[in-house]
Design an enzyme around this catalytic site. Structure first.
Site, PDB file in Angstrom:
ATOM      1  N   ARG A   8     -14.987   9.477 -12.100  1.00 31.06           N
ATOM      2  CA  ARG A   8     -13.578   9.080 -12.068  1.00 31.06           C
ATOM      3  C   ARG A   8     -13.378   7.844 -12.930  1.00 31.06           C
ATOM      4  O   ARG A   8     -14.354   7.210 -13.342  1.00 31.06           O
ATOM      5  CB  ARG A   8     -13.151   8.793 -10.623  1.00 31.06           C
ATOM      6  CG  ARG A   8     -13.348   9.987  -9.690  1.00 31.06           C
ATOM      7  CD  ARG A   8     -12.957   9.644  -8.263  1.00 31.06           C
ATOM      8  NE  ARG A   8     -13.140  10.783  -7.368  1.00 31.06           N
ATOM      9  CZ  ARG A   8     -13.062  10.691  -6.047  1.00 31.06           C
ATOM     10  NH1 ARG A   8     -12.800   9.538  -5.470  1.00 31.06           N
ATOM     11  NH2 ARG A   8     -13.239  11.763  -5.315  1.00 31.06           N
ATOM     12  N   ARG A  27     -19.047  18.733  -4.630  1.00 32.76           N
ATOM     13  CA  ARG A  27     -17.617  18.670  -4.300  1.00 32.76           C
ATOM     14  C   ARG A  27     -16.959  20.055  -4.253  1.00 32.76           C
ATOM     15  O   ARG A  27     -15.842  20.186  -3.788  1.00 32.76           O
ATOM     16  CB  ARG A  27     -16.864  17.770  -5.294  1.00 32.76           C
ATOM     17  CG  ARG A  27     -17.295  16.318  -5.236  1.00 32.76           C
ATOM     18  CD  ARG A  27     -16.172  15.373  -5.598  1.00 32.76           C
ATOM     19  NE  ARG A  27     -15.034  15.503  -4.714  1.00 32.76           N
ATOM     20  CZ  ARG A  27     -14.966  15.011  -3.482  1.00 32.76           C
ATOM     21  NH1 ARG A  27     -15.985  14.356  -2.981  1.00 32.76           N
ATOM     22  NH2 ARG A  27     -13.893  15.166  -2.767  1.00 32.76           N
ATOM     23  N   ASP A  29      -1.383  -0.547   6.099  1.00 34.10           N
ATOM     24  CA  ASP A  29      -1.689  -0.038   7.449  1.00 34.10           C
ATOM     25  C   ASP A  29      -3.184  -0.038   7.752  1.00 34.10           C
ATOM     26  O   ASP A  29      -3.572  -0.021   8.910  1.00 34.10           O
ATOM     27  CB  ASP A  29      -1.120   1.383   7.636  1.00 34.10           C
ATOM     28  CG  ASP A  29      -1.778   2.400   6.720  1.00 34.10           C
ATOM     29  OD1 ASP A  29      -2.083   2.041   5.565  1.00 34.10           O
ATOM     30  OD2 ASP A  29      -2.005   3.533   7.159  1.00 34.10           O
ATOM     31  N   ASP A  44      -7.296 -11.784   1.982  1.00 28.21           N
ATOM     32  CA  ASP A  44      -7.443 -12.710   0.856  1.00 28.21           C
ATOM     33  C   ASP A  44      -6.566 -13.955   1.060  1.00 28.21           C
ATOM     34  O   ASP A  44      -5.383 -13.833   1.386  1.00 28.21           O
ATOM     35  CB  ASP A  44      -7.033 -11.983  -0.441  1.00 28.21           C
ATOM     36  CG  ASP A  44      -7.474 -12.739  -1.680  1.00 28.21           C
ATOM     37  OD1 ASP A  44      -8.386 -12.248  -2.363  1.00 28.21           O
ATOM     38  OD2 ASP A  44      -6.911 -13.832  -1.948  1.00 28.21           O
ATOM     39  N   ARG A  81     -17.756  21.953   4.214  1.00 31.28           N
ATOM     40  CA  ARG A  81     -17.519  20.508   4.417  1.00 31.28           C
ATOM     41  C   ARG A  81     -17.801  20.122   5.860  1.00 31.28           C
ATOM     42  O   ARG A  81     -18.514  19.165   6.131  1.00 31.28           O
ATOM     43  CB  ARG A  81     -16.052  20.161   4.171  1.00 31.28           C
ATOM     44  CG  ARG A  81     -15.647  20.017   2.771  1.00 31.28           C
ATOM     45  CD  ARG A  81     -14.184  19.613   2.682  1.00 31.28           C
ATOM     46  NE  ARG A  81     -14.027  18.947   1.417  1.00 31.28           N
ATOM     47  CZ  ARG A  81     -14.097  17.625   1.226  1.00 31.28           C
ATOM     48  NH1 ARG A  81     -14.224  16.811   2.238  1.00 31.28           N
ATOM     49  NH2 ARG A  81     -13.992  17.102   0.030  1.00 31.28           N
ATOM     50  N   PHE A  84      -5.609  -7.920   2.379  1.00 24.67           N
ATOM     51  CA  PHE A  84      -4.933  -8.452   3.570  1.00 24.67           C
ATOM     52  C   PHE A  84      -5.553  -9.800   3.964  1.00 24.67           C
ATOM     53  O   PHE A  84      -4.854 -10.738   4.329  1.00 24.67           O
ATOM     54  CB  PHE A  84      -5.068  -7.441   4.713  1.00 24.67           C
ATOM     55  CG  PHE A  84      -4.562  -7.907   6.037  1.00 24.67           C
ATOM     56  CD1 PHE A  84      -3.202  -7.927   6.316  1.00 24.67           C
ATOM     57  CD2 PHE A  84      -5.441  -8.323   7.024  1.00 24.67           C
ATOM     58  CE1 PHE A  84      -2.731  -8.353   7.554  1.00 24.67           C
ATOM     59  CE2 PHE A  84      -4.983  -8.748   8.256  1.00 24.67           C
ATOM     60  CZ  PHE A  84      -3.624  -8.765   8.519  1.00 24.67           C
ATOM     61  N   ASP A 109      -0.009   5.133   1.000  1.00 26.06           N
ATOM     62  CA  ASP A 109      -0.203   6.051   2.137  1.00 26.06           C
ATOM     63  C   ASP A 109      -0.152   5.321   3.474  1.00 26.06           C
ATOM     64  O   ASP A 109      -0.939   4.398   3.708  1.00 26.06           O
ATOM     65  CB  ASP A 109      -1.577   6.732   2.039  1.00 26.06           C
ATOM     66  CG  ASP A 109      -1.541   7.972   1.176  1.00 26.06           C
ATOM     67  OD1 ASP A 109      -0.547   8.703   1.235  1.00 26.06           O
ATOM     68  OD2 ASP A 109      -2.514   8.200   0.447  1.00 26.06           O
ATOM     69  N   ASP A 121       0.879  -1.166   0.000  1.00 23.22           N
ATOM     70  CA  ASP A 121       0.000   0.000   0.000  1.00 23.22           C
ATOM     71  C   ASP A 121       0.926   1.229   0.000  1.00 23.22           C
ATOM     72  O   ASP A 121       2.114   1.115   0.329  1.00 23.22           O
ATOM     73  CB  ASP A 121      -0.853  -0.069   1.283  1.00 23.22           C
ATOM     74  CG  ASP A 121      -1.454   1.258   1.642  1.00 23.22           C
ATOM     75  OD1 ASP A 121      -2.135   1.833   0.788  1.00 23.22           O
ATOM     76  OD2 ASP A 121      -1.224   1.733   2.777  1.00 23.22           O
ATOM     77  N   THR A 147      -2.974 -14.152  -0.388  1.00 22.02           N
ATOM     78  CA  THR A 147      -1.858 -13.298   0.056  1.00 22.02           C
ATOM     79  C   THR A 147      -1.419 -13.651   1.482  1.00 22.02           C
ATOM     80  O   THR A 147      -2.164 -14.254   2.245  1.00 22.02           O
ATOM     81  CB  THR A 147      -2.239 -11.800   0.060  1.00 22.02           C
ATOM     82  OG1 THR A 147      -3.242 -11.584   1.066  1.00 22.02           O
ATOM     83  CG2 THR A 147      -2.751 -11.334  -1.288  1.00 22.02           C
TER      84      THR A 147
END
Ligand code: M1P
Length: 265
Positions: A138, A149, A227, A241, A156, A239, A26, A24, A244
């Site tokens: 997207r 948005r 994380d 699955d 917000r 994680f 971030d 991953d 893996t």
């Protein structure tokens, strides 16, 4: 530090055979939304001498280039596999693999019905304020925002508080599930003002199909480091699955410690 795929052993000749490490971004390779450290980059290149490496990130390749491709480096040179948008954009040794998109998957007619329903629903909502961009289109999903948005930071915060008491988004998602039961979509309320809509299964496990195709099932050990591996986190599915071996890390320093230990770096 110049990096090129040619300086590493070929994919199927790395000393720790049949093994790939997927990361991953971030919170695992970089602090959230920040740049990778020189220490992490150095360690990843040492690791790459031994095993095949790749990242799997939820955002698009532009963001990953910003975070990982520091000092003029090109992110596609730093990893054997780059999986942006969970693998909808996939790059192997600098070459594009087949890509996918939300609209390709859903089709124009079904999408039109969905978008029309969403816009009608929002038109009927009585909110304190409305702004613009109610559907953000997207590549791998749409993002739906009742307030829009274009809301400012203060708007917000106000919307988030309003939504907590009125459950606008929760009820909106329930209405969509009822209206489109056969669409095969997952709805995720992650942020402050919106929710994401994407095909069920287009989480990080999506990238595994690319890995598993390699050399007729060459990879027998697929390590994943993330994380947000808890239920509800965006690393959870990959994680958990069975294909893996999952590793939960707390920050980039923890990832480095784990790699040093596992691969004797
Ligand atoms: O990362 C969580 C969410 O962050 C944003 O949500 P919002 O604008 O509602 O705060 C969006 O980028 C959304 O797609 C994302 O899931």
């Amino acid at each position: 530090m110049a990096v090129a795929a040619a300086q590493f052993p070929p994919l199927f000749s790395r000393p720790v055979a049949n093994t790939i490490c997927l990361f991953d971004v971030d919170g695992t390779l970089t602090p959230a939304r920040r740049h990778v450290s020189p220490e992490m980059l150095g360690l990843l290149q040492k690791l790459r001498e031994k095993v095949v490496i790749g990242f799997v990130g939820g955002s698009d390749l532009v963001k990953q280039q910003e975070q990982l491709g520091v000092n003029g480096l090109n992110v596609v040179d730093l990893f054997d596999f780059c999986f942006a948008e969970n693998g909808l954009t996939a790059i192997r040794l600098g070459e594009n693999l087949p890509s996918n998109s939300f609209i390709k998957w859903l089709g124009e007619e079904k999408y039109k019905k969905l978008a029309n329903f969403i816009l009608h629903y929002i038109a009927d909502l009585d909110l304190p304020v409305k702004r613009g961009t109610f559907i953000e289109f997207r590549n791998g999903m749409i993002n739906v925002s009742p307030i829009g948005r274009n809301a400012s930071i203060q708007e917000r915060h106000d919307y988030e508080a309003f939504d907590k008491t009125t459950n606008i988004r929760r009820d909106f998602v329930a209405a969509l599930k009822k209206e489109f039961p056969d669409y095969g979509l997952t709805y995720s309320i992650g942020g402050q003002i919106s929710f994401d809509v994407f095909p069920t299964g287009w989480d990080k496990t999506y990238c595994l199909q690319h890995v598993l195709k390699e050399g007729e099932g060459y990879f027998k050990e697929i390590h994943f480091f993330g994380d947000k591996t808890y239920n509800g986190g965006n690393d959870y599915e990959i994680f958990m699955d069975p294909r893996t071996i999952g590793h939960t890390v707390t920050c980039p320093e923890d990832t480095m410690a784990e790699l040093r230990k596992l691969f004797d770096l």
